[in-house]
Write a protein that holds these residues in place. Structure first.
Motif, PDB file in Angstrom:
ATOM      1  N   ALA A 133       0.924  -1.221  -0.118  1.00  0.00           N
ATOM      2  CA  ALA A 133      -0.046  -0.069  -0.127  1.00  0.00           C
ATOM      3  C   ALA A 133       0.869   1.187  -0.176  1.00  0.00           C
ATOM      4  O   ALA A 133       2.017   1.287   0.448  1.00  0.00           O
ATOM      5  CB  ALA A 133      -0.902   0.048   1.128  1.00  0.00           C
ATOM      6  N   GLY A 134       0.312   2.278  -0.415  1.00  0.00           N
ATOM      7  CA  GLY A 134       1.122   3.563  -0.296  1.00  0.00           C
ATOM      8  C   GLY A 134       1.717   3.955  -1.691  1.00  0.00           C
ATOM      9  O   GLY A 134       1.733   5.222  -2.153  1.00  0.00           O
ATOM     10  N   ALA A 154     -10.886   1.045  -8.135  1.00  0.00           N
ATOM     11  CA  ALA A 154     -10.296   1.686  -6.822  1.00  0.00           C
ATOM     12  C   ALA A 154      -8.862   2.082  -7.280  1.00  0.00           C
ATOM     13  O   ALA A 154      -8.254   3.009  -6.539  1.00  0.00           O
ATOM     14  CB  ALA A 154     -10.382   1.112  -5.636  1.00  0.00           C
ATOM     15  N   LEU A 155      -7.960   1.050  -8.087  1.00  0.00           N
ATOM     16  CA  LEU A 155      -6.604   1.494  -8.041  1.00  0.00           C
ATOM     17  C   LEU A 155      -6.314   2.029  -9.173  1.00  0.00           C
ATOM     18  O   LEU A 155      -4.970   2.391  -9.353  1.00  0.00           O
ATOM     19  CB  LEU A 155      -6.024   0.023  -8.074  1.00  0.00           C
ATOM     20  CG  LEU A 155      -6.530  -1.066  -6.811  1.00  0.00           C
ATOM     21  CD1 LEU A 155      -5.386  -2.157  -6.780  1.00  0.00           C
ATOM     22  CD2 LEU A 155      -6.496  -0.115  -5.333  1.00  0.00           C
ATOM     23  N   GLN A 172      -2.136   1.963  -7.605  1.00  0.00           N
ATOM     24  CA  GLN A 172      -1.920   2.689  -6.474  1.00  0.00           C
ATOM     25  C   GLN A 172      -3.119   2.191  -5.605  1.00  0.00           C
ATOM     26  O   GLN A 172      -4.117   2.292  -5.795  1.00  0.00           O
ATOM     27  CB  GLN A 172      -1.913   4.080  -6.493  1.00  0.00           C
ATOM     28  CG  GLN A 172      -1.487   4.741  -5.229  1.00  0.00           C
ATOM     29  CD  GLN A 172      -1.838   6.323  -5.259  1.00  0.00           C
ATOM     30  OE1 GLN A 172      -2.373   6.739  -6.158  1.00  0.00           O
ATOM     31  NE2 GLN A 172      -1.249   6.981  -4.213  1.00  0.00           N
ATOM     32  N   ALA A 173      -2.631   1.830  -4.057  1.00  0.00           N
ATOM     33  CA  ALA A 173      -3.594   1.689  -3.112  1.00  0.00           C
ATOM     34  C   ALA A 173      -3.192   2.474  -2.019  1.00  0.00           C
ATOM     35  O   ALA A 173      -2.301   1.760  -1.425  1.00  0.00           O
ATOM     36  CB  ALA A 173      -3.764   0.074  -2.820  1.00  0.00           C
ATOM     37  N   ALA A 200      -3.832  -5.026  -0.643  1.00  0.00           N
ATOM     38  CA  ALA A 200      -2.726  -4.212  -0.460  1.00  0.00           C
ATOM     39  C   ALA A 200      -2.261  -4.325   1.006  1.00  0.00           C
ATOM     40  O   ALA A 200      -3.090  -4.346   1.865  1.00  0.00           O
ATOM     41  CB  ALA A 200      -3.258  -2.810  -0.701  1.00  0.00           C
ATOM     42  N   HIS A 201      -1.132  -4.647   1.147  1.00  0.00           N
ATOM     43  CA  HIS A 201      -0.393  -4.582   2.533  1.00  0.00           C
ATOM     44  C   HIS A 201       0.519  -3.636   3.107  1.00  0.00           C
ATOM     45  O   HIS A 201       0.680  -2.661   1.931  1.00  0.00           O
ATOM     46  CB  HIS A 201       0.500  -5.933   2.488  1.00  0.00           C
ATOM     47  CG  HIS A 201      -0.105  -7.213   2.158  1.00  0.00           C
ATOM     48  ND1 HIS A 201      -0.821  -8.152   2.964  1.00  0.00           N
ATOM     49  CD2 HIS A 201       0.069  -7.909   0.781  1.00  0.00           C
ATOM     50  CE1 HIS A 201      -0.921  -9.170   2.300  1.00  0.00           C
ATOM     51  NE2 HIS A 201      -0.718  -8.959   1.033  1.00  0.00           N
ATOM     52  N   SER A 202       0.668  -3.211   4.393  1.00  0.00           N
ATOM     53  CA  SER A 202       1.937  -2.322   4.790  1.00  0.00           C
ATOM     54  C   SER A 202       2.934  -2.897   4.138  1.00  0.00           C
ATOM     55  O   SER A 202       3.342  -4.046   3.768  1.00  0.00           O
ATOM     56  CB  SER A 202       1.765  -2.388   6.157  1.00  0.00           C
ATOM     57  OG  SER A 202       2.483  -3.537   6.550  1.00  0.00           O
ATOM     58  N   PRO A 203       3.985  -2.226   3.865  1.00  0.00           N
ATOM     59  CA  PRO A 203       5.292  -2.517   3.068  1.00  0.00           C
ATOM     60  C   PRO A 203       5.979  -3.604   3.791  1.00  0.00           C
ATOM     61  O   PRO A 203       6.497  -4.420   2.993  1.00  0.00           O
ATOM     62  CB  PRO A 203       5.995  -1.208   3.338  1.00  0.00           C
ATOM     63  CG  PRO A 203       4.984  -0.105   3.270  1.00  0.00           C
ATOM     64  CD  PRO A 203       3.907  -0.476   3.830  1.00  0.00           C
TER      65      PRO A 203
END
Ligand code: CUA
Length: 316
Positions: A133-134, A154-155, A172-173, A200-203
């Motif tokens: 994500a991000g 959405a992306l 992009q999320a 979409a995960h955290s990095p």
């Protein structure tokens, strides 16, 4: 069956924001014009309705009608020009710039009827896309057979996948989450079952996921699954499907990579939730489950089906 709805106005990216803004602006202005014109027609019909004797609405003098014509054509022309500017601006905002010689963050290949997903580190997976994500990712889109169309509203933008050429999009999320999409170009009998599921995960979580996904498949522990592994080679499944560590390399790309199949939530492009029962049904008669799919019926015995399904179901 995958029942999540693909929300076309959901946005998790600056591109989807831009599309939604443009769409809402068009909708508001054209909605206002429709109401205005319908209102004027209704008012005219009422005001000049026939009473006892026929009445004439009379003639507008030529000089006035010319002014009205200039005003209406002028306003319409102005509106078209204004929206043209906004549309072109949006196109520039979402257009992917050429980056000669640079490796994309992701490569996605459309197949009848599933998605092949390739990461720059060589990890290959299918259908369920995982991203960090991000970040705004630069994604290459290709096709292995016919024209498909990648679309996760959405992306970012949608984009055709055309045999023999590469197209690029931004993806992009902004937030962690699960985003739904689907193939948007009719590509044959099972076009409807080419769903896309993006997580979409955290990095940090994404790095962890990629690390796991890049590993070779686990060795089967019980006898049934071991027998399934043997059958996978004997029955030439390995001619179309790769299982990293179990098949010779990962060059077989006719069917989805199955290295970590059991960690996926769905199978068959979103058609069935991933379960032992669904795997059994699929292996025993693919054409009954997803007619037209390129996997033939191998006329396996119930014991062989049991062993293959057990093997596949432990590929976590
Ligand atoms: Cu692939 Cu429609």
């Amino acid at each position: 069956m995958l029942v999540q709805i693909q929300h076309i106005f959901q946005s998790a990216s600056s591109d989807a924001d831009a599309f939604n803004w443009l769409f809402n602006a068009f909708l508001a202005v054209s909605g206002f014009i429709i109401l205005l014109v319908s209102g004027l027609i209704a008012w005219t019909v009422y005001k000049f309705r026939a009473k006892q004797a026929a009445v004439s609405a009379g003639q507008i003098p030529a000089s006035t009608s010319r002014k009205v014509e200039i005003l209406t054509f002028g306003l319409a022309g102005l509106l078209v020009a204004v929206f043209l500017v906004f549309t072109v601006r949006t196109i520039y905002r979402v257009q992917t710039p050429p980056r000669p010689g640079q490796q994309p963050d992701l490569t996605i290949v459309g197949h009848q009827w599933w998605w092949e997903i390739r990461y720059p580190d060589g990890t290959v997976t299918a259908n369920e896309l995982h991203i960090p994500a991000g970040r705004r990712l630069w994604v290459r889109l290709e096709s292995a057979d016919v024209i498909h169309d990648w679309y996760v509203p959405a992306l970012g933008r949608k984009m055709d996948m055309i045999p023999g050429m590469s197209n690029y999009v931004w993806m992009q999320a902004r937030e962690k989450g699960v985003y739904e999409g689907a193939c948007n170009e009719y590509c044959g009998a099972q076009h409807a079952w080419m769903r896309i599921r993006v997580t979409a995960h955290s990095p940090e979580d994404f790095r962890r996921w990629l690390g796991e996904e890049g590993k070779s498949a686990r060795e089967p522990k019980n006898e049934l699954a071991k027998k399934g592994k043997e059958l996978f080679h004997k029955k030439v499944c390995a001619g179309c499907h790769s299982i990293r560590g179990h098949t010779a390399g990962d060059s077989a790309r006719i069917g989805p990579d199955l290295t970590h199949l059991a960690s996926r939530k769905y199978i068959l492009g979103g058609k069935e939730p991933n379960s032992l029962g669904a795997l059994r049904a699929w292996i025993s008669n693919p054409q009954a489950v997803k007619p037209g799919a390129h996997m033939p019926n191998f006329n396996l015995s119930p014991e062989e089906i049991e062993a293959l399904a057990a093997y596949l179901n432990q590929l976590k």
